[in-house]
Motif scaffolding. Structure first.
Motif, PDB file in Angstrom:
ATOM      1  N   ARG A 248    -112.447  17.334 -19.175  1.00 31.12           N
ATOM      2  CA  ARG A 248    -113.374  17.624 -18.243  1.00 31.12           C
ATOM      3  C   ARG A 248    -113.378  19.268 -18.231  1.00 31.12           C
ATOM      4  NH1 ARG A 248    -109.002  16.519 -13.175  1.00 31.12           N
ATOM      5  NH2 ARG A 248    -109.687  17.629 -12.002  1.00 31.12           N
ATOM      6  N   LEU A 249    -112.992  20.425 -18.435  1.00 34.82           N
ATOM      7  CA  LEU A 249    -112.860  21.679 -19.041  1.00 34.82           C
ATOM      8  C   LEU A 249    -113.969  22.003 -19.562  1.00 34.82           C
ATOM      9  CD1 LEU A 249    -109.492  22.607 -20.471  1.00 34.82           C
ATOM     10  CD2 LEU A 249    -109.710  22.323 -18.166  1.00 34.82           C
ATOM     11  N   ARG A 250    -114.501  20.967 -20.222  1.00 33.68           N
ATOM     12  CA  ARG A 250    -116.168  21.836 -20.296  1.00 33.68           C
ATOM     13  C   ARG A 250    -116.833  20.721 -19.479  1.00 33.68           C
ATOM     14  NH1 ARG A 250    -119.979  18.518 -21.384  1.00 33.68           N
ATOM     15  NH2 ARG A 250    -118.336  16.358 -22.390  1.00 33.68           N
ATOM     16  N   LYS A 251    -116.654  20.009 -18.587  1.00 33.24           N
ATOM     17  CA  LYS A 251    -117.850  19.615 -17.588  1.00 33.24           C
ATOM     18  C   LYS A 251    -117.993  20.747 -16.613  1.00 33.24           C
ATOM     19  CE  LYS A 251    -118.166  14.703 -18.273  1.00 33.24           C
ATOM     20  NZ  LYS A 251    -118.403  12.950 -17.751  1.00 33.24           N
ATOM     21  N   ASN A 252    -116.172  21.376 -16.106  1.00 36.52           N
ATOM     22  CA  ASN A 252    -116.325  21.981 -15.261  1.00 36.52           C
ATOM     23  C   ASN A 252    -117.513  23.990 -15.275  1.00 36.52           C
ATOM     24  OD1 ASN A 252    -114.471  20.432 -13.117  1.00 36.52           O
ATOM     25  ND2 ASN A 252    -112.689  21.435 -13.974  1.00 36.52           N
ATOM     26  N   TYR A 253    -116.988  23.445 -16.834  1.00 40.14           N
ATOM     27  CA  TYR A 253    -117.617  24.979 -17.301  1.00 40.14           C
ATOM     28  C   TYR A 253    -119.166  24.832 -17.024  1.00 40.14           C
ATOM     29  CZ  TYR A 253    -119.755  28.334 -20.831  1.00 40.14           C
ATOM     30  OH  TYR A 253    -120.607  29.376 -20.991  1.00 40.14           O
ATOM     31  N   ASN A 254    -119.322  23.732 -17.900  1.00 40.05           N
ATOM     32  CA  ASN A 254    -120.933  23.391 -17.201  1.00 40.05           C
ATOM     33  C   ASN A 254    -121.756  23.799 -16.083  1.00 40.05           C
ATOM     34  OD1 ASN A 254    -120.618  22.563 -20.478  1.00 40.05           O
ATOM     35  ND2 ASN A 254    -121.216  20.848 -20.096  1.00 40.05           N
ATOM     36  N   HIS A 255    -120.773  23.383 -15.068  1.00 39.38           N
ATOM     37  CA  HIS A 255    -120.836  22.934 -13.907  1.00 39.38           C
ATOM     38  C   HIS A 255    -121.046  23.970 -12.696  1.00 39.38           C
ATOM     39  CE1 HIS A 255    -121.575  19.239 -14.373  1.00 39.38           C
ATOM     40  NE2 HIS A 255    -122.127  18.420 -13.421  1.00 39.38           N
ATOM     41  N   LYS A 256    -120.630  25.538 -13.311  1.00 39.04           N
ATOM     42  CA  LYS A 256    -120.214  26.749 -13.316  1.00 39.04           C
ATOM     43  C   LYS A 256    -118.583  27.028 -12.339  1.00 39.04           C
ATOM     44  CE  LYS A 256    -124.365  28.518 -14.557  1.00 39.04           C
ATOM     45  NZ  LYS A 256    -124.274  27.700 -16.114  1.00 39.04           N
TER      46      LYS A 256
ATOM     47  N   SER B 129    -115.929  26.617 -13.559  1.00 34.18           N
ATOM     48  CA  SER B 129    -114.823  27.407 -14.699  1.00 34.18           C
ATOM     49  C   SER B 129    -115.483  27.970 -15.671  1.00 34.18           C
ATOM     50  CB  SER B 129    -113.806  26.106 -14.420  1.00 34.18           C
ATOM     51  OG  SER B 129    -112.252  26.805 -15.596  1.00 34.18           O
ATOM     52  N   LYS B 130    -114.517  28.767 -15.843  1.00 35.09           N
ATOM     53  CA  LYS B 130    -114.394  29.642 -17.460  1.00 35.09           C
ATOM     54  C   LYS B 130    -113.371  29.273 -17.948  1.00 35.09           C
ATOM     55  CE  LYS B 130    -117.096  33.139 -14.746  1.00 35.09           C
ATOM     56  NZ  LYS B 130    -116.957  34.857 -15.310  1.00 35.09           N
ATOM     57  N   LEU B 131    -112.819  28.801 -17.836  1.00 33.51           N
ATOM     58  CA  LEU B 131    -111.771  28.204 -18.836  1.00 33.51           C
ATOM     59  C   LEU B 131    -112.289  27.901 -20.134  1.00 33.51           C
ATOM     60  CD1 LEU B 131    -108.561  28.129 -19.703  1.00 33.51           C
ATOM     61  CD2 LEU B 131    -108.967  26.314 -18.475  1.00 33.51           C
ATOM     62  N   TYR B 132    -113.132  26.293 -20.537  1.00 33.76           N
ATOM     63  CA  TYR B 132    -113.205  26.526 -21.717  1.00 33.76           C
ATOM     64  C   TYR B 132    -113.628  27.524 -22.095  1.00 33.76           C
ATOM     65  CZ  TYR B 132    -116.604  23.402 -24.745  1.00 33.76           C
ATOM     66  OH  TYR B 132    -116.502  22.825 -25.232  1.00 33.76           O
ATOM     67  N   LEU B 133    -114.672  27.897 -21.874  1.00 34.33           N
ATOM     68  CA  LEU B 133    -115.383  28.763 -22.532  1.00 34.33           C
ATOM     69  C   LEU B 133    -113.821  30.605 -22.820  1.00 34.33           C
ATOM     70  CD1 LEU B 133    -118.016  30.366 -23.276  1.00 34.33           C
ATOM     71  CD2 LEU B 133    -117.748  31.920 -21.463  1.00 34.33           C
ATOM     72  N   SER B 134    -113.476  30.609 -22.336  1.00 39.80           N
ATOM     73  CA  SER B 134    -112.366  31.853 -22.628  1.00 39.80           C
ATOM     74  C   SER B 134    -111.408  31.094 -23.537  1.00 39.80           C
ATOM     75  CB  SER B 134    -110.880  31.894 -21.418  1.00 39.80           C
ATOM     76  OG  SER B 134    -111.576  32.215 -19.966  1.00 39.80           O
ATOM     77  N   ILE B 135    -111.516  29.618 -24.062  1.00 35.54           N
ATOM     78  CA  ILE B 135    -110.766  28.723 -25.109  1.00 35.54           C
ATOM     79  C   ILE B 135    -110.982  29.097 -26.281  1.00 35.54           C
ATOM     80  CG2 ILE B 135    -109.769  26.734 -26.201  1.00 35.54           C
ATOM     81  CD1 ILE B 135    -109.161  25.812 -22.697  1.00 35.54           C
ATOM     82  N   VAL B 136    -112.606  28.349 -25.908  1.00 37.50           N
ATOM     83  CA  VAL B 136    -113.494  28.190 -27.688  1.00 37.50           C
ATOM     84  C   VAL B 136    -114.125  30.035 -27.844  1.00 37.50           C
ATOM     85  CG1 VAL B 136    -113.920  26.132 -26.925  1.00 37.50           C
ATOM     86  CG2 VAL B 136    -115.422  27.647 -26.309  1.00 37.50           C
ATOM     87  N   LYS B 137    -114.134  30.508 -26.956  1.00 36.48           N
ATOM     88  CA  LYS B 137    -115.275  32.073 -27.796  1.00 36.48           C
ATOM     89  C   LYS B 137    -113.769  33.143 -28.234  1.00 36.48           C
ATOM     90  CE  LYS B 137    -113.805  34.802 -23.867  1.00 36.48           C
ATOM     91  NZ  LYS B 137    -114.887  36.245 -22.947  1.00 36.48           N
TER      92      LYS B 137
END
Length: 155
Positions: free
Chosen positions: A56-64, A66-74
């Protein structure tokens, strides 16, 4: 992430549903840590709430949304961003826990308690070390969940 006891409990639930878990259960019992193959087996037969949460975090990031997913993986460029990332992660985990069957187990697997403890420690001593270490663990959990779902290649 997911403890050995939790894996045994989840495998027992699968066994109660008629799924043969003997080989995987044996692997879990004899190994020192939880084998990724056991978590994959469980997730293949019953999606783990943690994997659904990370998806869900990834999908929210992909749909612009939330940036939380990117903040975790970068890799963190500005260390103070760790605080907002962990705060956001803790809030999202708490909100998501309302949607799952066993919210306590989900919050344990999502490391919600640890998030709150390191944030409280940071607000006491303003040392980011614990926060950075926990964010690395959360990233490892996320990557492990993406590996067992087939989103990432196992290294």
């Amino acid at each position: 992430m997911i403890s050995k006891q939790d894996v045994i409990l989840l495998l027992t639930e699968l066994e109660d549903k008629g799924i043969n878990v003997d080989n995987i259960l044996r692997q879990v019992v004899i190994s020192q840590s939880v084998p990724l193959s056991a978590i994959k087996f469980i997730n293949d037969n019953r999606q783990l709430d943690l994997t659904a949460f990370y998806e869900r975090l990834r999908k929210n990031y992909n749909h612009k949304k939330s940036k939380l997913y990117l903040s975790i993986v970068k890799d963190i460029e500005n260390p103070i961003d760790v605080i907002t990332t962990l705060s956001s992660y803790g809030l999202q985990a708490a909100l998501y826990s309302k949607q799952v069957e066993d919210s306590q187990m989900f919050l344990k697997h999502a490391r919600a308690r640890e998030v709150n403890l390191v944030l409280a420690k940071y607000y006491t001593d303003y040392d980011l070390t614990s926060c950075l270490n926990l964010l690395r663990l959360i990233k490892a959990d996320l990557i492990a969940c993406e590996t067992i779902t087939g989103r990432r290649e196992e290294k």
